[in-house]
Design a protein around this motif. Structure first.
Motif, PDB file in Angstrom:
ATOM      1  N   ALA A   1     -24.515  33.971 -21.139  1.00 44.62           N
ATOM      2  CA  ALA A   1     -24.479  33.403 -19.788  1.00 44.62           C
ATOM      3  C   ALA A   1     -23.990  31.967 -19.869  1.00 44.62           C
ATOM      4  CB  ALA A   1     -25.866  33.455 -19.167  1.00 44.62           C
ATOM      5  N   LEU A   2     -23.187  31.588 -18.887  1.00 47.21           N
ATOM      6  CA  LEU A   2     -22.718  30.203 -18.789  1.00 47.21           C
ATOM      7  C   LEU A   2     -23.286  29.670 -17.477  1.00 47.21           C
ATOM      8  CD1 LEU A   2     -20.823  28.070 -20.070  1.00 47.21           C
ATOM      9  CD2 LEU A   2     -18.978  29.036 -18.705  1.00 47.21           C
ATOM     10  N   ILE A   3     -24.216  28.761 -17.602  1.00 49.25           N
ATOM     11  CA  ILE A   3     -24.870  28.279 -16.381  1.00 49.25           C
ATOM     12  C   ILE A   3     -24.691  26.774 -16.241  1.00 49.25           C
ATOM     13  CG2 ILE A   3     -26.573  30.154 -16.408  1.00 49.25           C
ATOM     14  CD1 ILE A   3     -28.661  28.030 -17.339  1.00 49.25           C
ATOM     15  N   GLY A   4     -25.112  26.257 -15.112  1.00 49.26           N
ATOM     16  CA  GLY A   4     -25.013  24.827 -14.845  1.00 49.26           C
ATOM     17  C   GLY A   4     -24.996  24.601 -13.356  1.00 49.26           C
ATOM     18  N   PRO A   5     -25.305  23.393 -12.907  1.00 47.70           N
ATOM     19  CA  PRO A   5     -25.309  23.113 -11.470  1.00 47.70           C
ATOM     20  C   PRO A   5     -23.904  23.253 -10.867  1.00 47.70           C
ATOM     21  CG  PRO A   5     -26.294  21.313 -12.750  1.00 47.70           C
ATOM     22  CD  PRO A   5     -25.649  22.237 -13.725  1.00 47.70           C
TER      23      PRO A   5
ATOM     24  N   ASN B   1     -22.930  20.740 -17.794  1.00 46.80           N
ATOM     25  CA  ASN B   1     -23.226  19.802 -16.709  1.00 46.80           C
ATOM     26  C   ASN B   1     -22.132  18.746 -16.710  1.00 46.80           C
ATOM     27  OD1 ASN B   1     -24.619  18.798 -14.550  1.00 46.80           O
ATOM     28  ND2 ASN B   1     -25.964  17.486 -15.786  1.00 46.80           N
ATOM     29  N   TYR B   2     -21.546  18.483 -15.574  1.00 46.85           N
ATOM     30  CA  TYR B   2     -20.437  17.535 -15.461  1.00 46.85           C
ATOM     31  C   TYR B   2     -19.362  17.792 -16.528  1.00 46.85           C
ATOM     32  CZ  TYR B   2     -23.333  14.961 -12.168  1.00 46.85           C
ATOM     33  OH  TYR B   2     -24.100  14.605 -11.089  1.00 46.85           O
ATOM     34  N   GLY B   3     -19.071  19.049 -16.750  1.00 49.89           N
ATOM     35  CA  GLY B   3     -17.989  19.394 -17.671  1.00 49.89           C
ATOM     36  C   GLY B   3     -18.347  19.307 -19.142  1.00 49.89           C
ATOM     37  N   ARG B   4     -19.605  18.983 -19.458  1.00 53.25           N
ATOM     38  CA  ARG B   4     -20.012  18.876 -20.868  1.00 53.25           C
ATOM     39  C   ARG B   4     -21.072  19.923 -21.187  1.00 53.25           C
ATOM     40  NH1 ARG B   4     -18.011  14.479 -23.228  1.00 53.25           N
ATOM     41  NH2 ARG B   4     -17.142  12.923 -21.824  1.00 53.25           N
TER      42      ARG B   4
ATOM     43  N   GLU C   1     -35.279  20.249 -22.081  1.00 52.63           N
ATOM     44  CA  GLU C   1     -35.462  19.111 -21.154  1.00 52.63           C
ATOM     45  C   GLU C   1     -34.158  18.691 -20.489  1.00 52.63           C
ATOM     46  OE1 GLU C   1     -37.665  15.914 -22.788  1.00 52.63           O
ATOM     47  OE2 GLU C   1     -39.431  17.163 -23.114  1.00 52.63           O
ATOM     48  N   ALA C   2     -33.090  18.707 -21.269  1.00 47.29           N
ATOM     49  CA  ALA C   2     -31.789  18.305 -20.702  1.00 47.29           C
ATOM     50  C   ALA C   2     -31.388  19.268 -19.581  1.00 47.29           C
ATOM     51  CB  ALA C   2     -30.730  18.286 -21.789  1.00 47.29           C
ATOM     52  N   VAL C   3     -31.704  20.557 -19.785  1.00 39.93           N
ATOM     53  CA  VAL C   3     -31.355  21.563 -18.770  1.00 39.93           C
ATOM     54  C   VAL C   3     -32.216  21.361 -17.524  1.00 39.93           C
ATOM     55  CG1 VAL C   3     -31.251  24.033 -18.252  1.00 39.93           C
ATOM     56  CG2 VAL C   3     -30.654  23.219 -20.528  1.00 39.93           C
ATOM     57  N   LEU C   4     -33.514  21.138 -17.743  1.00 39.18           N
ATOM     58  CA  LEU C   4     -34.411  20.934 -16.590  1.00 39.18           C
ATOM     59  C   LEU C   4     -33.976  19.694 -15.804  1.00 39.18           C
ATOM     60  CD1 LEU C   4     -37.853  21.741 -18.263  1.00 39.18           C
ATOM     61  CD2 LEU C   4     -36.566  23.154 -16.657  1.00 39.18           C
ATOM     62  N   ALA C   5     -33.575  18.664 -16.542  1.00 42.88           N
ATOM     63  CA  ALA C   5     -33.144  17.427 -15.876  1.00 42.88           C
ATOM     64  C   ALA C   5     -31.871  17.669 -15.070  1.00 42.88           C
ATOM     65  CB  ALA C   5     -32.924  16.335 -16.908  1.00 42.88           C
TER      66      ALA C   5
END
Ligand code: ATP
Length: 600
Positions: A380-384, A572-575, A589-593
């Motif tokens: 899966a490729l996820i992100g906002p 997130n933001y392309g990274r 934590e980085a994902v939750l943030a």
């Protein structure tokens, strides 16, 4: 069957008509209709099927007439070789116009062909010594084949309509073939067609060239029939009339184009009774057709009576042997496969993305992202929103070329390769915004999915060369198998546009799965679906994975992602900010943030 019946009726009408009219005027009108029908048949392939508009076909018609006339009168070339040379020369000119313009997206062909029509007219008018300028080019002999001279209206009638009949058969063969579906697919959605293996740019150029060669043939016949040609016949207004015949008759329908030709060729004569008001009535009739039957007369009537053709064809035999997706083989959510470890990092990598970057006008959509996809895994490729997920799918599937980095698929560098090429390697995809081909049935949509796996091209399809029918049967059989797997077999003959949103999503997946790819990229397959539909798609993804096909899943539905994925990559933001098993990602934590916002 209905096409055979149509051809039988047409053949009967063609044979009987000259025997039933005594006034030579009617035969003359019939000959002009026949000539126009040849041009319109080609133009219909271009406009109605491939969706590319040309407003310069009168010029190609004129090129055929002038090339043949000049070759025969000035250079004493026999009419038949002259006609063939004219067709070749016209096709070559079309190739030179088509290659640069049709590679571009949008309606550049319209502008190029309008310009071309004007240029051809100016050349004919100005090149006095060769073309005879405005006063025309006289003295063209009648067509001669051996001892047979086509010197009467009736002889020309049978020749013109014989060729028109042949071209209608060729057109019908083409549109009902793999190539015809490819053309309609590119009309429906160029990126989707390309992702299934259709070489869209090449197809557009080829169909353009074929259509201009048909126009050239008709032009040559016109020259030998009238024995005199002048520039007025081939001006831009005639190009517009030809397009009118295609559109008003029935866009994307061979019989509709013929109907449009008969109607609009005879209409001016019928309207003669209105004298100086004739043009007003012509315009009015056209406007009424376009408002009330925008798809053309024939298609409009057909749709009115058969709005939704539901399948009663439940007895279709399809062999479930071989590598077919097994229905109901998986549990509600994907059980671990056991044979594949989600942690593996070395072997089993089928796609490797390394340090890929791409920006759009200053926005860094992807910044040095690396990821690996493993055989038989759901990643899966996820992100906002705006994280770069769809961009990654577009880059991997050949829609965008990354500015830096590398992408290898089964060890082969594929960065910058086109979608159709990747489809041939076994990499297919679906789209975030539904891109089912609404101009086709559900079955045909899935049949397009097999484009990259099959090979019959224009000539084989038009002339129905040996093997074409066998390939078609195999394509159809496989499409039914896939439709059954997706529980869509009872809607196989429905127009894709008549399905619900959820069903259309399934059609898109079925289409991408039909060729048994090695990797499928799913861009938000459950966006906008209810819970039942989402569960169904989840089961399907599991079944696909269980067949050993790798899946890259872009999705916002976290229940689905965490329930069926072997690995999760977060952008997130392309990274890339995280990668791991679903359980690990949920605690990262980085994902939750990124999703909830940082507390610092
Ligand atoms: P979503 O979940 O909302 O679909 P996403 O993670 O798929 O978002 P992308 O669609 O890949 O995000 O977009 C990443 C960024 O790149 C966004 O800022 C978007 O506006 C930009 N972008 C993507 N494609 C293009 C394009 N063709 N032209 C210009 N900008 C683009």
């Amino acid at each position: 069957m209905k096409h055979y019946l149509g051809l039988l009726v047409l053949a009967g009408v063609i044979i009987v008509f000259p025997l039933s009219v005594s006034n030579p005027y009617y035969l003359n009108v019939a000959n002009i209709i026949g000539l126009n029908s040849i041009v319109v048949a080609g133009l219909n392939l271009l406009i109605g099927y491939a969706g590319q508009i040309s407003l310069g076909h009168a010029a190609f018609y004129g090129l055929g007439a002038y090339f043949s006339g000049i070759l025969t009168v000035t250079y004493q070339v026999n009419p038949i070789p002259a006609m063939l040379l004219a067709m070749l020369a016209t096709g070559l000119i079309a190739l030179l116009i088509g290659i640069p313009t049709l590679k571009l997206h949008g309606h550049y062909l319209v502008m190029a062909t309008v310009g071309f029509n004007l240029i051809v007219n100016i050349i004919i008018l100005q090149w006095d010594s060769v073309t005879g300028s405005p006063s025309g080019f006289p003295g063209i002999p009648n067509l001669k084949i051996g001892a047979l001279v086509f010197d009467t209206d009736q002889k020309m009638y049978y020749l013109i309509w014989g060729l028109s009949f042949l071209i209608i058969i060729l057109s019908l063969n083409l549109v009902r073939s793999r190539v015809g579906r490819g053309l309609r697919a590119l009309h429906g959605s160029e990126p989707a067609a390309s992702s299934l293996g259709v070489q869209t740019a090449r197809y557009k150029v080829k169909v353009f060239v074929i259509s201009t060669m048909f126009a050239s043939l008709a032009g040559s016949l016109y020259a030998y029939y009238l024995t005199f040609i002048s520039p007025k016949t081939f001006d831009i207004f005639f190009s517009i009339e030809l397009v009118t015949m295609v559109i008003a008759g029935g866009i994307g329908n061979v019989w509709g184009a013929l109907l449009g030709t008969v109607f609009f060729t005879t209409l001016p004569s019928v309207l003669d009774v209105f004298d100086e008001y004739k043009d007003i009535f012509y315009g009015l009739i056209l406007v009424v057709i376009l408002i009330f039957l925008p798809q053309g007369v024939l298609v409009g009537i057909k749709e009115y009576f058969f709005a939704r053709k539901r399948s009663s064809d439940k007895d279709i035999q399809a062999d479930d042997g071989g590598r077919v997706f097994s229905r109901g083989s998986s549990a509600a959510f994907c059980p671990p496969l056991g044979r594949i470890s989600p942690d593996r990092t070395d072997d089993g990598v089928i796609l490797s993305v390394r340090d890929v970057s791409i920006n759009f006008g200053g926005i860094m959509a992807l910044a040095q992202v690396s990821l690996d996809l493993f055989e038989g895994q759901v990643t899966a490729l996820i992100g906002p929103n705006g994280a770069g997920k769809t961009t990654m799918i577009n880059v991997v599937s050949g829609i965008h070329r990354p500015t830096e980095g590398s992408i290898s698929f089964f060890g082969q560098e594929v960065k910058g390769k086109r979608s159709y090429y990747l489809a041939g390697l076994g990499l297919t995809r679906t789209f975030q915004n539904n891109q089912t081909f609404s101009n086709m049935t559900v079955l045909e949509n899935v049949m397009v999915g097999l484009h990259a796996k099959t090979g019959k091209e224009f000539i084989s399809s038009m002339f129905h060369l040996p093997g074409t029918g066998r390939e078609e049967k195999a394509i159809e059989q496989r499409a039914w198998e896939v439709l059954r797997f997706f529980r869509l077999e009872d809607k196989g003959h429905w127009s894709a546009s008549a399905l619900s949103f959820g069903e259309q999503k399934r059609v898109e997946m079925a289409r991408a799965l039909a060729p048994n790819p090695r990797l499928i990229l799913l861009d938000e397959p459950v966006a906008g679906l209810n819970m039942t539909e989402t569960d169904e798609i989840a089961k399907l993804i599991c079944d696909i994975r269980n067949q050993g096909i790798s899946v890259l899943l872009v999705e916002h539905d976290m229940n689905l992602v965490m329930g069926i994925s072997d690995r999760v990559v977060v952008l997130n933001y392309g990274r890339k900010i995280a990668e791991g098993r679903p359980q690990e990602i949920q605690k990262d934590e980085a994902v939750l943030a990124a999703y909830l916002g940082s507390v610092d």
